[in-house]
Motif scaffolding. Sequence first.
Motif, PDB file in Angstrom:
ATOM      1  N   SER A 223     -50.873 -48.093  41.453  1.00 54.44           N
ATOM      2  CA  SER A 223     -51.068 -46.762  40.892  1.00 54.44           C
ATOM      3  C   SER A 223     -51.893 -46.977  39.621  1.00 54.44           C
ATOM      4  O   SER A 223     -51.391 -47.520  38.631  1.00 54.44           O
ATOM      5  N   VAL A 224     -53.177 -46.590  39.652  1.00 53.02           N
ATOM      6  CA  VAL A 224     -54.137 -46.979  38.631  1.00 53.02           C
ATOM      7  C   VAL A 224     -54.474 -45.830  37.684  1.00 53.02           C
ATOM      8  O   VAL A 224     -54.761 -44.717  38.116  1.00 53.02           O
ATOM      9  N   ALA A 225     -54.454 -46.131  36.408  1.00 49.35           N
ATOM     10  CA  ALA A 225     -55.023 -45.261  35.375  1.00 49.35           C
ATOM     11  C   ALA A 225     -56.114 -46.085  34.698  1.00 49.35           C
ATOM     12  O   ALA A 225     -56.073 -47.320  34.712  1.00 49.35           O
ATOM     13  N   VAL A 226     -57.087 -45.415  34.121  1.00 46.32           N
ATOM     14  CA  VAL A 226     -58.231 -46.105  33.521  1.00 46.32           C
ATOM     15  C   VAL A 226     -58.209 -45.920  32.009  1.00 46.32           C
ATOM     16  O   VAL A 226     -57.913 -44.823  31.507  1.00 46.32           O
ATOM     17  N   TYR A 227     -58.531 -47.001  31.314  1.00 45.04           N
ATOM     18  CA  TYR A 227     -58.561 -47.017  29.846  1.00 45.04           C
ATOM     19  C   TYR A 227     -59.969 -47.350  29.392  1.00 45.04           C
ATOM     20  O   TYR A 227     -60.493 -48.432  29.679  1.00 45.04           O
ATOM     21  N   PHE A 228     -60.577 -46.424  28.688  1.00 44.65           N
ATOM     22  CA  PHE A 228     -61.912 -46.631  28.130  1.00 44.65           C
ATOM     23  C   PHE A 228     -61.743 -46.963  26.657  1.00 44.65           C
ATOM     24  O   PHE A 228     -61.459 -46.090  25.835  1.00 44.65           O
ATOM     25  N   TYR A 229     -61.860 -48.249  26.338  1.00 43.32           N
ATOM     26  CA  TYR A 229     -61.784 -48.705  24.951  1.00 43.32           C
ATOM     27  C   TYR A 229     -62.913 -49.699  24.745  1.00 43.32           C
ATOM     28  O   TYR A 229     -62.862 -50.832  25.234  1.00 43.32           O
ATOM     29  N   ASN A 230     -63.960 -49.272  24.050  1.00 41.25           N
ATOM     30  CA  ASN A 230     -65.162 -50.082  23.895  1.00 41.25           C
ATOM     31  C   ASN A 230     -65.826 -49.833  22.540  1.00 41.25           C
ATOM     32  O   ASN A 230     -66.898 -49.236  22.461  1.00 41.25           O
ATOM     33  N   PRO A 231     -65.194 -50.313  21.465  1.00 38.29           N
ATOM     34  CA  PRO A 231     -65.765 -50.090  20.133  1.00 38.29           C
ATOM     35  C   PRO A 231     -67.027 -50.907  19.878  1.00 38.29           C
ATOM     36  O   PRO A 231     -67.670 -50.739  18.852  1.00 38.29           O
ATOM     37  N   ASN A 232     -67.380 -51.750  20.827  1.00 34.03           N
ATOM     38  CA  ASN A 232     -68.584 -52.564  20.717  1.00 34.03           C
ATOM     39  C   ASN A 232     -69.843 -51.755  21.040  1.00 34.03           C
ATOM     40  O   ASN A 232     -70.944 -52.155  20.668  1.00 34.03           O
ATOM     41  N   ILE A 233     -69.705 -50.649  21.731  1.00 34.71           N
ATOM     42  CA  ILE A 233     -70.868 -49.910  22.206  1.00 34.71           C
ATOM     43  C   ILE A 233     -71.553 -49.181  21.060  1.00 34.71           C
ATOM     44  O   ILE A 233     -70.950 -48.363  20.370  1.00 34.71           O
ATOM     45  N   GLN A 234     -72.821 -49.512  20.890  1.00 36.54           N
ATOM     46  CA  GLN A 234     -73.650 -48.936  19.825  1.00 36.54           C
ATOM     47  C   GLN A 234     -75.038 -48.672  20.379  1.00 36.54           C
ATOM     48  O   GLN A 234     -75.450 -49.361  21.316  1.00 36.54           O
ATOM     49  N   PRO A 235     -75.775 -47.737  19.843  1.00 37.01           N
ATOM     50  CA  PRO A 235     -75.430 -46.779  18.804  1.00 37.01           C
ATOM     51  C   PRO A 235     -74.484 -45.703  19.348  1.00 37.01           C
ATOM     52  O   PRO A 235     -74.155 -45.702  20.536  1.00 37.01           O
TER      53      PRO A 235
ATOM     54  N   PRO B 266     -62.554 -45.425  19.199  1.00 40.78           N
ATOM     55  CA  PRO B 266     -63.508 -46.528  18.997  1.00 40.78           C
ATOM     56  C   PRO B 266     -63.464 -47.075  17.568  1.00 40.78           C
ATOM     57  O   PRO B 266     -64.082 -46.538  16.675  1.00 40.78           O
ATOM     58  N   ASP B 267     -62.712 -48.134  17.371  1.00 36.92           N
ATOM     59  CA  ASP B 267     -62.551 -48.752  16.059  1.00 36.92           C
ATOM     60  C   ASP B 267     -63.647 -49.792  15.836  1.00 36.92           C
ATOM     61  O   ASP B 267     -63.432 -50.982  16.013  1.00 36.92           O
ATOM     62  N   SER B 268     -64.836 -49.319  15.469  1.00 33.57           N
ATOM     63  CA  SER B 268     -65.953 -50.259  15.291  1.00 33.57           C
ATOM     64  C   SER B 268     -65.717 -51.201  14.108  1.00 33.57           C
ATOM     65  O   SER B 268     -66.176 -52.348  14.129  1.00 33.57           O
ATOM     66  N   THR B 269     -64.963 -50.777  13.114  1.00 29.41           N
ATOM     67  CA  THR B 269     -64.654 -51.642  11.977  1.00 29.41           C
ATOM     68  C   THR B 269     -63.827 -52.839  12.440  1.00 29.41           C
ATOM     69  O   THR B 269     -64.123 -53.988  12.094  1.00 29.41           O
ATOM     70  N   GLY B 270     -62.797 -52.580  13.241  1.00 28.45           N
ATOM     71  CA  GLY B 270     -61.964 -53.666  13.775  1.00 28.45           C
ATOM     72  C   GLY B 270     -62.754 -54.592  14.671  1.00 28.45           C
ATOM     73  O   GLY B 270     -62.580 -55.811  14.631  1.00 28.45           O
ATOM     74  N   TRP B 271     -63.643 -54.007  15.484  1.00 31.77           N
ATOM     75  CA  TRP B 271     -64.470 -54.829  16.369  1.00 31.77           C
ATOM     76  C   TRP B 271     -65.421 -55.706  15.550  1.00 31.77           C
ATOM     77  O   TRP B 271     -65.569 -56.891  15.827  1.00 31.77           O
ATOM     78  N   ASN B 272     -66.059 -55.131  14.533  1.00 35.16           N
ATOM     79  CA  ASN B 272     -66.965 -55.911  13.681  1.00 35.16           C
ATOM     80  C   ASN B 272     -66.232 -57.056  12.995  1.00 35.16           C
ATOM     81  O   ASN B 272     -66.784 -58.148  12.855  1.00 35.16           O
ATOM     82  N   GLU B 273     -64.996 -56.814  12.579  1.00 39.24           N
ATOM     83  CA  GLU B 273     -64.189 -57.887  11.981  1.00 39.24           C
ATOM     84  C   GLU B 273     -63.883 -58.975  13.015  1.00 39.24           C
ATOM     85  O   GLU B 273     -63.896 -60.158  12.694  1.00 39.24           O
ATOM     86  N   ALA B 274     -63.604 -58.552  14.240  1.00 38.54           N
ATOM     87  CA  ALA B 274     -63.252 -59.512  15.304  1.00 38.54           C
ATOM     88  C   ALA B 274     -64.396 -60.466  15.626  1.00 38.54           C
ATOM     89  O   ALA B 274     -64.155 -61.625  15.981  1.00 38.54           O
ATOM     90  N   ILE B 275     -65.633 -60.003  15.514  1.00 38.30           N
ATOM     91  CA  ILE B 275     -66.776 -60.848  15.885  1.00 38.30           C
ATOM     92  C   ILE B 275     -67.532 -61.380  14.671  1.00 38.30           C
ATOM     93  O   ILE B 275     -68.545 -62.070  14.817  1.00 38.30           O
ATOM     94  N   LYS B 276     -66.997 -61.096  13.470  1.00 35.21           N
ATOM     95  CA  LYS B 276     -67.668 -61.479  12.223  1.00 35.21           C
ATOM     96  C   LYS B 276     -68.017 -62.974  12.196  1.00 35.21           C
ATOM     97  O   LYS B 276     -67.190 -63.827  12.505  1.00 35.21           O
ATOM     98  N   GLY B 277     -69.259 -63.241  11.828  1.00 31.79           N
ATOM     99  CA  GLY B 277     -69.747 -64.609  11.756  1.00 31.79           C
ATOM    100  C   GLY B 277     -70.417 -65.075  13.039  1.00 31.79           C
ATOM    101  O   GLY B 277     -71.083 -66.101  13.065  1.00 31.79           O
ATOM    102  N   TYR B 278     -70.239 -64.310  14.115  1.00 31.19           N
ATOM    103  CA  TYR B 278     -70.792 -64.693  15.416  1.00 31.19           C
ATOM    104  C   TYR B 278     -71.911 -63.738  15.863  1.00 31.19           C
ATOM    105  O   TYR B 278     -72.348 -63.811  17.013  1.00 31.19           O
ATOM    106  N   GLU B 279     -72.361 -62.899  14.960  1.00 29.16           N
ATOM    107  CA  GLU B 279     -73.412 -61.940  15.297  1.00 29.16           C
ATOM    108  C   GLU B 279     -74.682 -62.610  15.840  1.00 29.16           C
ATOM    109  O   GLU B 279     -75.292 -62.083  16.777  1.00 29.16           O
TER     110      GLU B 279
END
Length: 183
Positions: free
Chosen positions: A32-44, A71-84
């Motif tokens: 029994s499937v529900a879908v979750y759209f969570y993608n704070p990486n998507i820009q612009p 879309p928590d882009s701040t949290g996502w940016n922190e997660a990938i910080k230094g690897y840009e």
Amino acid sequence: MENDANRPTLLLHACCAPCAPHIFNTLSDKYSVAVYFYNPNIQPETEYIARKNEIIKFSEQAGFKLIVGEPDSTGWNEAIKGYEPDPEGGERCRLCFRHRLEHTAREAAQLNFDFFATTLSISPHKNAKIINEEGSLAASKYGLRFLEADFKKRNGFKISCELSREHGFFRQDYCGCLFSRRD
């Protein structure tokens, strides 16, 4: 989550509408499937809105429950910080998968789903082994089961492209983050 016809419940993280139909159809036979759209990486933001609108359109067509995460882009940016500067497919991508799959696992746990999975492995540009490792780590952190898969196998990507055309979905030409667009 309420169980439909005594099937286990599954929260499917979807990166975009074009990647979702084949996987949704495949999993709906057993879960029994529900879908979750969570993608704070998507820009612009215009790209994020276009992709969000397409998954909403698909949920209305297919009649499934859709959950849209903030879309928590701040949290996502922190997660990938230094690897840009990393190239597409590098450590930045692993950290991005980790961030999104941990959020999916948390949402699945809060809503009492039995399993969670992701559409990310349908892409021929994504490493299913890394995605499955990160999904399994997130599952153990939240006491869930992650459905490991490589959905691109058995013509999965080809089928997803065909279904995308049938549904008339907007199809993007980069992963989502501006760094992947650069590459």
